[in-house]
Design an enzyme around this catalytic site. Structure first.
Site, PDB file in Angstrom:
ATOM      1  N   LYS A   1       0.847  -1.201   0.000  1.00  0.00           N
ATOM      2  CA  LYS A   1       0.000   0.000   0.000  1.00  0.00           C
ATOM      3  C   LYS A   1       0.881   1.250   0.000  1.00  0.00           C
ATOM      4  CE  LYS A   1      -2.483   1.582   3.657  1.00  0.00           C
ATOM      5  NZ  LYS A   1      -2.298   3.058   3.687  1.00  0.00           N
TER       6      LYS A   1
ATOM      7  N   ASP B   1      -3.356   4.337  -1.897  1.00  0.00           N
ATOM      8  CA  ASP B   1      -4.291   4.817  -0.862  1.00  0.00           C
ATOM      9  C   ASP B   1      -4.319   6.345  -0.861  1.00  0.00           C
ATOM     10  OD1 ASP B   1      -6.022   4.797   1.266  1.00  0.00           O
ATOM     11  OD2 ASP B   1      -4.516   4.272   2.769  1.00  0.00           O
ATOM     12  N   LEU B   2      -4.945   6.900  -1.894  1.00  0.00           N
ATOM     13  CA  LEU B   2      -4.956   8.370  -2.018  1.00  0.00           C
ATOM     14  C   LEU B   2      -6.145   8.988  -1.291  1.00  0.00           C
ATOM     15  CD1 LEU B   2      -3.835   8.987  -5.723  1.00  0.00           C
ATOM     16  CD2 LEU B   2      -2.460   8.876  -3.640  1.00  0.00           C
ATOM     17  N   LYS B   3      -7.097   8.171  -0.844  1.00  0.00           N
ATOM     18  CA  LYS B   3      -8.262   8.667  -0.094  1.00  0.00           C
ATOM     19  C   LYS B   3      -8.838   9.922  -0.754  1.00  0.00           C
ATOM     20  CE  LYS B   3      -7.059   6.737   4.431  1.00  0.00           C
ATOM     21  NZ  LYS B   3      -5.701   6.212   4.312  1.00  0.00           N
ATOM     22  N   LEU B   4      -9.259   9.756  -2.006  1.00  0.00           N
ATOM     23  CA  LEU B   4      -9.738  10.914  -2.771  1.00  0.00           C
ATOM     24  C   LEU B   4     -11.027  11.463  -2.180  1.00  0.00           C
ATOM     25  CD1 LEU B   4      -9.113   9.478  -6.359  1.00  0.00           C
ATOM     26  CD2 LEU B   4      -7.612  10.973  -5.013  1.00  0.00           C
TER      27      LEU B   4
ATOM     28  N   ASP C   1     -13.105  15.017  -3.215  1.00  0.00           N
ATOM     29  CA  ASP C   1     -13.107  16.305  -3.909  1.00  0.00           C
ATOM     30  C   ASP C   1     -14.405  16.382  -4.701  1.00  0.00           C
ATOM     31  OD1 ASP C   1     -12.224  18.705  -5.219  1.00  0.00           O
ATOM     32  OD2 ASP C   1     -10.148  18.029  -4.974  1.00  0.00           O
TER      33      ASP C   1
ATOM     34  N   PRO D   1     -16.970  15.801  -7.760  1.00  0.00           N
ATOM     35  CA  PRO D   1     -17.036  14.578  -8.584  1.00  0.00           C
ATOM     36  C   PRO D   1     -16.137  14.606  -9.812  1.00  0.00           C
ATOM     37  CG  PRO D   1     -19.225  15.189  -7.822  1.00  0.00           C
ATOM     38  CD  PRO D   1     -18.316  16.299  -7.385  1.00  0.00           C
TER      39      PRO D   1
ATOM     40  N   THR E   1      -9.650   4.543  11.229  1.00  0.00           N
ATOM     41  CA  THR E   1      -9.511   3.805  12.491  1.00  0.00           C
ATOM     42  C   THR E   1      -8.805   4.626  13.573  1.00  0.00           C
ATOM     43  OG1 THR E   1      -7.651   2.712  11.427  1.00  0.00           O
ATOM     44  CG2 THR E   1      -9.653   1.422  11.670  1.00  0.00           C
TER      45      THR E   1
ATOM     46  N   ARG F   1      -3.156  -5.215  15.039  1.00  0.00           N
ATOM     47  CA  ARG F   1      -2.039  -5.261  15.981  1.00  0.00           C
ATOM     48  C   ARG F   1      -1.911  -6.663  16.552  1.00  0.00           C
ATOM     49  NH1 ARG F   1      -1.119  -1.420  13.660  1.00  0.00           N
ATOM     50  NH2 ARG F   1      -0.550   0.670  14.344  1.00  0.00           N
TER      51      ARG F   1
ATOM     52  N   ARG G   1       3.086  -0.401  10.740  1.00  0.00           N
ATOM     53  CA  ARG G   1       4.188  -0.347  11.701  1.00  0.00           C
ATOM     54  C   ARG G   1       4.507  -1.653  12.428  1.00  0.00           C
ATOM     55  NH1 ARG G   1       1.637   5.094  13.901  1.00  0.00           N
ATOM     56  NH2 ARG G   1      -0.146   3.890  13.147  1.00  0.00           N
TER      57      ARG G   1
HETATM   58  O1  C5P Z   1       1.020   1.369  10.892  1.00  0.00           O
HETATM   59  P1  C5P Z   1      -0.423   0.937  10.861  1.00  0.00           P
HETATM   60  O2  C5P Z   1      -0.598  -0.569  10.868  1.00  0.00           O
HETATM   61  O3  C5P Z   1      -1.262   1.637  11.911  1.00  0.00           O
HETATM   62  O4  C5P Z   1      -0.927   1.445   9.429  1.00  0.00           O
HETATM   63  C1  C5P Z   1      -2.296   1.399   9.035  1.00  0.00           C
HETATM   64  C2  C5P Z   1      -2.438   1.926   7.654  1.00  0.00           C
HETATM   65  O5  C5P Z   1      -3.816   1.851   7.269  1.00  0.00           O
HETATM   66  C3  C5P Z   1      -2.008   3.379   7.460  1.00  0.00           C
HETATM   67  O6  C5P Z   1      -1.385   3.467   6.175  1.00  0.00           O
HETATM   68  C4  C5P Z   1      -3.310   4.170   7.451  1.00  0.00           C
HETATM   69  O7  C5P Z   1      -3.257   5.299   6.606  1.00  0.00           O
HETATM   70  C5  C5P Z   1      -4.287   3.143   6.862  1.00  0.00           C
HETATM   71  N1  C5P Z   1      -5.692   3.324   7.234  1.00  0.00           N
HETATM   72  C6  C5P Z   1      -6.127   3.322   8.549  1.00  0.00           C
HETATM   73  N2  C5P Z   1      -7.454   3.470   8.841  1.00  0.00           N
HETATM   74  C7  C5P Z   1      -8.347   3.603   7.860  1.00  0.00           C
HETATM   75  C8  C5P Z   1      -7.927   3.600   6.524  1.00  0.00           C
HETATM   76  C9  C5P Z   1      -6.577   3.448   6.251  1.00  0.00           C
HETATM   77  O8  C5P Z   1      -5.314   3.156   9.453  1.00  0.00           O
HETATM   78  N3  C5P Z   1      -9.643   3.651   8.147  1.00  0.00           N
END
Ligand code: C5P
Length: 239
Positions: free
Chosen positions: A36, A63-66, A68, A70, A119, A180, A210
């Site tokens: 990603k 993952d650009l999370k657009l 804006d 339409p 999240t 996690r 991470r």
């Molecule tokens: O490092 P970690 O496991 O927390 O990374 C989670 C990834 O998922 C990040 O790139 C974050 O931008 C992405 N993400 C998120 N929650 C969302 C959508 C995407 O944490 N709802």
């Protein structure tokens, strides 16, 4: 046929440079079918990096999370199509007209994903920006917009999987970050689950950043997560 465990693991390459990203992708591609690329890396390294990550053999989730108007979103989706990426995100909170505009220009082979509630957000965050819905109801509401507009999947926290499956059935792929492994640091994530819990709850894909990329040995961390997914998907009571 269910995808393999490797094809369900997405590594969030949240690093700042091309060298770090390519090195991580080459190390991790045996364990994860997807990389990603988010805003940080795309802003730093651009389309060339997307092509370089594709050349490692991984599928790319851009993952650009657009979010804006339409027309701007639709034209951006068209630009992204030229990069040969396999997943792309738009914010469902952009509303139905924006999401439909994106879906209309997304070709087969590009899984267009809707972001529901990040999240890192909780009910306090929603209240802060003037939303009275609790997180779970807001996630389901947004997923409903996505389903009505023909989106391919949604990104949501693991805790919302049950409510989402009830609301939209199996029609949408569920992509779940905030993963996690037991005992690992939460960082800024507020709604977390272990890999096994998320797969058991019905996640199609797990996004892990991470816990793998910041581990002393990313390959070992990735292998452990893959084994955790494997131990779950090979049990018949799991998804
Ligand atoms: O490092 P970690 O496991 O927390 O990374 C989670 C990834 O998922 C990040 O790139 C974050 O931008 C992405 N993400 C998120 N929650 C969302 C959508 C995407 O944490 N709802």
């Amino acid at each position: 046929m269910k995808p393999s465990s490797r094809d369900r693991l997405i590594i969030a390459l949240d690093v700042g440079t091309r060298a770090e990203a390519i090195s991580l992708a080459l190390t991790l591609v045996p364990f994860a079918g997807w990389m990603k690329i988010g805003l940080q890396l795309f802003s730093a390294e651009g389309p060339d990096l997307v092509r370089a990550i594709r050349e490692t053999g991984a599928n790319v989730f851009l993952d650009l999370k657009l979010h804006d108007i339409p027309n701007t979103v639709a034209r951006t989706v068209e630009s992204v199509v030229g990069l040969d990426v396999q997943m792309l995100t738009v914010h469902l909170s952009g509303g139905g007209e924006m999401v439909r505009a994106a879906v209309a220009v997304a070709p087969e082979g590009l899984l267009l994903l809707g972001v529901t509630v990040l999240t890192s957000a909780n009910s306090e965050t929603l209240r802060e920006i003037g939303m009275v819905e609790d997180v779970s109801r807001q996630v389901v509401r947004l997923a409903g917009i996505g389903a009505d507009c023909g989106i391919g999947g949604v990104v949501a926290g693991a805790q919302e999987i049950g409510a989402l499956r009830n609301a939209v059935g199996e029609s949408l792929k569920l992509i779940v970050p905030g993963i996690r492994p037991r005992g690992s640091e939460e960082h800024d994530q507020k709604r977390i689950m272990t890999p096994a819990e998320a797969i058991n709850a019905g996640a199609d894909y797990l996004v892990v950043g991470r816990p793998i990329t910041a581990a002393p040995e990313p390959a070992i961390a990735a292998r452990k997560i893959l084994q955790e997914i494997d131990s779950c998907v090979f049990r018949t009571d799991c998804h």
